[in-house]
Motif scaffolding. Structure first.
Motif, PDB file in Angstrom:
ATOM      1  N   GLY A 556       6.434  -3.464   8.093  1.00  0.00           N
ATOM      2  CA  GLY A 556       7.148  -3.206   7.330  1.00  0.00           C
ATOM      3  C   GLY A 556       6.374  -3.611   5.625  1.00  0.00           C
ATOM      4  N   LEU A 557       7.246  -2.292   4.656  1.00  0.00           N
ATOM      5  CA  LEU A 557       6.499  -2.360   3.488  1.00  0.00           C
ATOM      6  C   LEU A 557       6.989  -2.915   2.720  1.00  0.00           C
ATOM      7  CD1 LEU A 557       7.063   2.275   3.440  1.00  0.00           C
ATOM      8  CD2 LEU A 557       4.702   0.069   4.153  1.00  0.00           C
ATOM      9  N   THR A 558       6.181  -3.409   1.690  1.00  0.00           N
ATOM     10  CA  THR A 558       7.113  -4.768   0.489  1.00  0.00           C
ATOM     11  C   THR A 558       7.049  -3.761  -0.677  1.00  0.00           C
ATOM     12  OG1 THR A 558       4.342  -4.906   0.450  1.00  0.00           O
ATOM     13  CG2 THR A 558       5.331  -7.087   1.203  1.00  0.00           C
ATOM     14  N   LEU A 563       1.742   0.649  -2.755  1.00  0.00           N
ATOM     15  CA  LEU A 563       1.524   1.153  -1.359  1.00  0.00           C
ATOM     16  C   LEU A 563       0.180   0.877  -1.647  1.00  0.00           C
ATOM     17  CD1 LEU A 563       3.291   4.345  -0.089  1.00  0.00           C
ATOM     18  CD2 LEU A 563       3.558   1.337   0.362  1.00  0.00           C
ATOM     19  N   LYS A 564      -0.830   0.104  -1.155  1.00  0.00           N
ATOM     20  CA  LYS A 564      -2.329  -0.603  -0.864  1.00  0.00           C
ATOM     21  C   LYS A 564      -3.124   0.123   0.246  1.00  0.00           C
ATOM     22  CE  LYS A 564      -2.322  -3.647  -4.666  1.00  0.00           C
ATOM     23  NZ  LYS A 564      -0.440  -2.844  -4.981  1.00  0.00           N
ATOM     24  N   MET A 565      -3.798   1.223   0.690  1.00  0.00           N
ATOM     25  CA  MET A 565      -4.246   1.725   2.200  1.00  0.00           C
ATOM     26  C   MET A 565      -4.904   0.493   2.610  1.00  0.00           C
ATOM     27  SD  MET A 565      -4.318   3.953   3.533  1.00  0.00           S
ATOM     28  CE  MET A 565      -5.467   4.190   5.187  1.00  0.00           C
ATOM     29  N   ASP A 566      -5.383  -0.494   1.845  1.00  0.00           N
ATOM     30  CA  ASP A 566      -6.055  -1.632   2.999  1.00  0.00           C
ATOM     31  C   ASP A 566      -6.078  -2.455   3.523  1.00  0.00           C
ATOM     32  OD1 ASP A 566      -5.213  -1.895  -0.062  1.00  0.00           O
ATOM     33  OD2 ASP A 566      -7.326  -3.387  -0.649  1.00  0.00           O
ATOM     34  N   LYS A 570      -5.129  -3.608   7.229  1.00  0.00           N
ATOM     35  CA  LYS A 570      -5.343  -4.449   7.819  1.00  0.00           C
ATOM     36  C   LYS A 570      -3.635  -5.320   9.065  1.00  0.00           C
ATOM     37  CE  LYS A 570      -6.452  -9.142   5.911  1.00  0.00           C
ATOM     38  NZ  LYS A 570      -6.414 -10.381   5.152  1.00  0.00           N
ATOM     39  N   SER A 571      -2.638  -5.315   8.037  1.00  0.00           N
ATOM     40  CA  SER A 571      -1.394  -5.648   8.754  1.00  0.00           C
ATOM     41  C   SER A 571      -1.165  -4.807   9.712  1.00  0.00           C
ATOM     42  CB  SER A 571       0.027  -5.511   7.447  1.00  0.00           C
ATOM     43  OG  SER A 571      -0.584  -6.043   6.573  1.00  0.00           O
ATOM     44  N   PHE A 572      -2.147  -3.588  10.112  1.00  0.00           N
ATOM     45  CA  PHE A 572      -1.461  -3.116  11.014  1.00  0.00           C
ATOM     46  C   PHE A 572      -2.233  -3.720  12.366  1.00  0.00           C
ATOM     47  CE2 PHE A 572      -2.863   0.631  14.499  1.00  0.00           C
ATOM     48  CZ  PHE A 572      -2.114   1.132  14.800  1.00  0.00           C
TER      49      PHE A 572
END
Length: 686
Positions: A556-558, A563-566, A570-572
């Motif tokens: 999910g994208l907050t 959008l923050k790549m890092d 990390k979440s993935f």
């Protein structure tokens, strides 16, 4: 007043209530239950309405969950369907996948496709994986194909072109031509079902949606007509497999979204229950008359998967369906599941069911098989005076006759056979619960078990103890909780699109553009149903994988605007490690699918606290009789009327709590408390 109906394999349930328009608290809940009427499912609904003399003129909201789609597929009672596809690809449906569910099982058999080869026709056209037109659509042979379909009495046509998910221009053109010139056919295209890739899975999904489209359309039209005749004047809403409701007109365009219509609503009801009582991590078990369904809810959110398999077993690959579904594991293990012996003399329970007609042998309606319900009657976990809500007395002669072959073959008494049936049924359900928890990296000890359906409260404590779960929660009106869940659902539509690319900051503008296109599509669809753009809320998800992998995980994208790549990386990595037990932090990540959830929040009631009653536990006591608790022995147990139990009451087992649609079993080493919302919370006494 709000009403919901849920059609199960054995029973049809109805729940209706009024609620305070200021506080939104539910009041005056009433339930109705009748036997499901296969072939004419709307009759079962009408019977529940007549049973309580419900005036539909007073109803302002009506939601419905149905098994008509899954039954049509499993019983092969859908419509005669044809397929039109890209030249050279007519056999995709039959070739399917080479993988086996159980690699070394030599009993594996590939199922026959739903569309025979002579009804699978090709046209010249070609679009590549980038969505570029290589060969324009050639319509010269379409009329010839349609003439053949007419001769063969085809009712529905599925259109699925190669890479139609990427660019549906040819599918749209051909569908428009057939719909205008041959209006007698129900036509559906692959991009109307899903914009997700996988050629076989997309073709299978489109064919199955076409297969059920005529029967689902007819059923929903008939139901709408009957409800209007009885005075209902508003929109009829239908429960989808994704846990949201939608309008009848919307679901008729792609009825495969109803594949798990009924079970999904029970899981959504549990989500609302968890939020209300402050329990966000739940395992939910719904045991009906024919099947048992379970799902996991983490942090108040059910798991949604976009690939669902029907009829998948160790010896059958089943049929894939690309549609968003709450991640539910369903097994043929309900109250009506039949006990039998395999070739090795081992006892099995299910998947074959006695259903509602003739039903378990204890119904006395001609059933000759011994079932899980019969076993619970023998153990006195279902009191003879409150069998089927007190509407029927168990037929013990018929029950003993049905059990006699098992007793003879196993050289056991009736009581021993009954205990064995319950143990096997519990074992089947434990395996199902493990498949949505332990097998996916979740520890059941971190979750509460919510049991619903007519059979859930009877088996819940034994399952929780085996999985070392801390408590069992039996909600109010547990036997018809799936219907109740529909009244707590919002309108929801899912949009999924495949567009494979590297995950990097340079592609974020593309990500935002794709989601914007999907949002525009969702807004247009809701506006066609008279909903305003401002009423729609959106959630954004990406299906990600490591480069070179086959499978992906959903993230999910907050905040789509920031959008923050890092953070995404990390979440993935964390999600992948939880799901697959490893991560590859130095490997490139790819975007596979975009997933947009578009919801319209419905003005829903809330679960209200129950006022304390000026009653004692003695007032709720119905009887004291011996009950067989298997390994815990036979104990003199208290039978309580649930309606007379008040909040804050704490009672030690052994006990049986009786209500109209189910019974709750509390073994000797457990106690139950009635919480402020009238839920039964059972825990072990240490």
């Amino acid at each position: 007043m709000r009403v919901a109906t849920d059609i199960g394999g054995t029973f049809t349930d109805l729940v209706f209530f009024d609620y305070d328009r200021t506080t939104k608290e539910v009041k005056n809940v009433e339930v109705s239950k009748s036997s499901t009427t296969p072939g004419e499912f709307e009759k079962g609904i009408l019977n529940t309405i007549k049973k309580i003399d419900l005036d539909l003129n007073t109803i302002d909201f009506f939601a419905h969950g149905t098994t008509v789609v899954i039954n049509a597929i499993t019983e092969r009672k859908g419509s005669k369907t044809a397929l039109i596809t890209t030249e050279g690809f007519r056999d995709v449906l039959e070739i399917a996948r080479g993988t086996r569910p159980d690699l070394y099982n030599f009993n594996f058999k590939k199922e026959e496709p739903f569309v025979e080869r002579y009804l699978r026709q090709e046209v010249k056209e070609r679009i590549n994986y980038l969505g570029e037109v290589i060969t324009p659509l050639d319509e010269s042979e379409v009329d010839k194909h349609i003439d053949e379909f007419v001769k063969e009495n085809v009712e529905a046509i599925a259109i699925c072109f190669l890479h139609g998910y990427k660019n549906p221009i040819h599918e749209k053109k051909l569908a428009a031509y057939i719909r205008s010139k041959y209006p007698q056919f129900e036509v559906i295209t692959s991009h109307e079902v899903t914009r997700e890739w996988r050629e076989y899975e997309r073709t299978s999904s489109t064919v199955l949606s076409a297969y059920v489209k005529p029967i689902a359309t007819k059923y929903l039209n008939n139901l709408t007509h009957h409800l209007q005749k009885l005075g209902y004047k508003n929109n009829l809403y239908v429960m989808q497999s994704n846990g949201g409701i939608t309008t009848v007109e919307d679901v008729k365009t792609n009825p495969i979204t109803l594949i798990e219509s009924g079970p999904a609503s029970g899981m959504l009801g549990a989500v609302v229950l968890g939020r209300t009582i402050g329990k966000k991590n739940l395992l939910v078990l719904d045991i009906g008359g024919t099947t048992a369904k379970c799902s996991l809810i983490e942090n108040g959110v059910p798991k949604i998967v976009t690939t669902y398999n029907i009829e998948r077993t160790k010896t059958q690959a089943g049929f894939p369906i690309l549609t968003p579904v709450i991640d539910i594991v369903e097994i043929g293990n309900g109250g009506g599941s039949i006990a039998w012996l395999d070739d090795g003399g081992k006892m099995r329970v299910g998947p074959k069911s006695a259903a509602a007609n003739p039903g378990p042998s204890s119904y006395g309606k001609g059933g000759s098989d011994f079932t899980t319900t019969d076993a619970n009657v023998v153990c006195n976990r279902i009191h003879k005076d409150y069998f089927l809500g007190g509407e029927l007395k168990p037929d013990f002669d018929s029950l003993e006759k049905a059990a006699k072959p098992l007793c003879k073959e196993l050289n056991m008494t009736l009581g021993e056979v009954a205990r064995g049936v319950i143990r096997v049924a519990n074992s089947n359900m434990i395996n199902a619960l493990k498949s949505v928890s332990v097998n996916k990296g979740y520890d059941p000890r971190d979750f509460s078990l919510v049991v619903i359906g007519g059979g859930g409260p009877m088996h819940g404590v034994y399952l929780a103890e085996e999985l070392q779960m801390p408590e069992v929660i039996v909600p109010l009106n547990a036997g018809v909780f799936s219907a109740f869940g529909m009244l707590m659902s919002d309108l929801r539509r899912d949009y999924i699109r495949t567009d494979v690319m590297d995950l990097n900051a340079d592609n974020f503008s593309i990500v935002k553009n794709v989601f914007q296109e999907m949002k525009n599509e969702a807004i247009a669809a809701y506006e066609r149903d008279a909903y305003n753009k401002g009423d729609i809320t959106f959630e954004y998800y990406l299906d990600l994988r490591y480069a070179g992998q086959e499978h992906s995980v959903k993230l999910g994208l907050t905040d789509l605007d920031d959008l923050k790549m890092d953070e995404i990386e990390k979440s993935f990595h964390q999600l992948h490690k939880k799901r697959y037990a490893f991560s590859l932090t130095d490997t490139k990540i790819e975007i596979v699918n975009y997933h947009l959830v578009a919801e319209v929040i419905v003005n829903k009631p809330v679960i209200a606290k129950v006022e304390s009653k000026k009653s004692s536990i003695k007032d709720a006591l119905i009887a004291t009789e011996k009950v067989d608790f298997d390994e815990l022995g036979i104990h003199k147990s208290s039978f309580f009327d649930r309606e007379k139990l008040a909040p804050e009451m704490i009672v030690s087992g052994p006990a049986i709590i009786i209500e109209h649609s189910t019974s709750t079993v509390v073994p000797p080493d457990h106690q139950f408390i009635i919480d402020e919302y009238a839920n039964i919370v059972i825990s072990k006494v240490h």
